[in-house]
Every structure is written in C-alpha cells, then in structure tokens.
Design an enzyme around this catalytic site. Structure first.
Site, PDB file in Angstrom:
ATOM      1  N   HIS A   1      -5.112  46.525 -20.800  1.00  0.00           N
ATOM      2  CA  HIS A   1      -3.720  46.163 -21.051  1.00  0.00           C
ATOM      3  C   HIS A   1      -3.618  44.815 -21.760  1.00  0.00           C
ATOM      4  O   HIS A   1      -4.501  43.957 -21.658  1.00  0.00           O
ATOM      5  CB  HIS A   1      -2.941  46.127 -19.743  1.00  0.00           C
ATOM      6  CG  HIS A   1      -2.718  47.490 -19.179  1.00  0.00           C
ATOM      7  ND1 HIS A   1      -2.002  47.705 -18.029  1.00  0.00           N
ATOM      8  CD2 HIS A   1      -3.103  48.715 -19.614  1.00  0.00           C
ATOM      9  CE1 HIS A   1      -1.952  49.008 -17.776  1.00  0.00           C
ATOM     10  NE2 HIS A   1      -2.620  49.633 -18.728  1.00  0.00           N
TER      11      HIS A   1
ATOM     12  N   GLU B   1      -1.731  42.195 -21.214  1.00  0.00           N
ATOM     13  CA  GLU B   1      -1.731  41.022 -20.345  1.00  0.00           C
ATOM     14  C   GLU B   1      -3.164  40.662 -19.941  1.00  0.00           C
ATOM     15  O   GLU B   1      -3.549  39.489 -19.951  1.00  0.00           O
ATOM     16  CB  GLU B   1      -0.902  41.278 -19.072  1.00  0.00           C
ATOM     17  CG  GLU B   1       0.523  41.666 -19.326  1.00  0.00           C
ATOM     18  CD  GLU B   1       0.752  43.180 -19.342  1.00  0.00           C
ATOM     19  OE1 GLU B   1       1.772  43.614 -18.790  1.00  0.00           O
ATOM     20  OE2 GLU B   1      -0.079  43.907 -19.909  1.00  0.00           O
TER      21      GLU B   1
ATOM     22  N   CYS C   1       2.250  46.296 -15.173  1.00  0.00           N
ATOM     23  CA  CYS C   1       1.868  47.210 -14.097  1.00  0.00           C
ATOM     24  C   CYS C   1       1.383  46.402 -12.888  1.00  0.00           C
ATOM     25  O   CYS C   1       1.203  45.176 -12.974  1.00  0.00           O
ATOM     26  CB  CYS C   1       0.779  48.167 -14.573  1.00  0.00           C
ATOM     27  SG  CYS C   1      -0.854  47.414 -14.775  1.00  0.00           S
TER      28      CYS C   1
ATOM     29  N   CYS D   1      -1.845  44.393 -13.580  1.00  0.00           N
ATOM     30  CA  CYS D   1      -1.618  43.217 -14.424  1.00  0.00           C
ATOM     31  C   CYS D   1      -0.851  42.143 -13.675  1.00  0.00           C
ATOM     32  O   CYS D   1      -1.100  40.950 -13.871  1.00  0.00           O
ATOM     33  CB  CYS D   1      -0.917  43.611 -15.718  1.00  0.00           C
ATOM     34  SG  CYS D   1      -2.010  44.483 -16.871  1.00  0.00           S
TER      35      CYS D   1
END
Length: 161
Positions: free
Chosen positions: A79, A81, A117, A120
């Site tokens: 992801h 992040e 999410c 993250c």
C-alpha cells in the site's frame, strides 16, 4: 492571483504520486510532510522486482470476486502508506502529516475521503505520524488525528454476553 492552500497543494502532489500505482482496482498516493517539507512518497505497487498487476493484466482478488477491503494477503501490492513509511526515517515521521489520495481504476474517479486500511493504520501509528489528511472531489478537507485511531482501537472486538 489566488494561491492554493498548503493542504490542497500536498494532496495534489499525493494525487500525482498515485499515477505511478500499478493496482487494477484502486491506486493510492501518499506523501509524508514534516515542517513543510516532503519527507517521503509512496504509491500502490508490487514489491521491487516482482511483476505487478498492471503489467500482468491480472488481479487475484478481482478474479476471486473478493470485496474491497478484504483478504489483502492475496494482493500483490504494497500500500501507498506503507511504501511512504518504508522510505522515511522514523525521526522524520514523528509528528508528521500523511496526505492520502486515491483513484478507483475502473471508473477513473477520485475516491472521496480515502481511508487507510487497518494494517496501514497500525503502521502510521507506530511511525509516529500525527495526522492523516484526505479530501473529497469538491476539495473539502478531512484531517484525522492519529490519536483517534489509538483511542478507538478497531482491532479490539467485544463479544456480546
């Protein structure tokens, strides 16, 4: 001439960063800013050296009809992040702000107020990042203090008696 405010400036940069993403479902761009300087950027994509979904034209989660937000372990991507956090020094993240932008790749539309999410969020908390900033299509800003994620711990499930 009217200048763009700093939050929209950084969100525009996060939006540019997401253009490097390789996910067939949703691409995100994240930038970490501290003391008005960009510390790191990250976008959604396969780990270095691995083939990405865009090049393979295949998404396992899509193939299995897995709803958004579920079964991330089947996803090839790291992801945005996480990629930004991996690229930054911890000392530069403590007290920093993470700006996040996302695009739905099927519709091409920007995602209104994209959210990190659960995985993250844990990374953001441990990195020492203080605030996460997103916006909707109308450029309305939402700033979420990370301490709210600590206090409203979504990893604790209470069983009913």
């Amino acid at each position: 001439m009217e200048r763009i405010d700093k939050r929209n400036y950084y969100l525009d940069i996060a939006e540019s960063v997401l253009e490097r993403g390789t996910c067939l479902r949703r691409n995100y761009g994240a930038i970490i800013v501290k003391n008005d300087e960009i510390v790191a950027t990250g976008y959604t994509g396969a780990p270095r050296g691995r083939k990405n979904c865009a090049d393979m034209n295949f998404c396992m989660r899509e193939h299995l009809n897995i709803p958004s937000g579920q079964r991330y372990e089947l996803c090839r991507s790291v992801h945005a992040e996480a990629n930004a956090i991996i690229s930054a020094q911890r000392s530069d993240m403590i007290g920093a702000t993470l700006y996040l932008a996302g695009r739905d790749m099927k519709t091409g539309e920007m995602i209104d107020y994209p959210e990190s999410c659960a995985m993250c969020r844990r990374l953001i908390i441990n990195a020492g990042i203080e605030m996460v900033v997103t916006r909707d299509k109308e450029k309305h800003i939402r700033a979420v203090p990370v301490w709210e994620w600590v206090e409203n711990d979504d990893s604790i499930y209470k069983l009913e008696d």
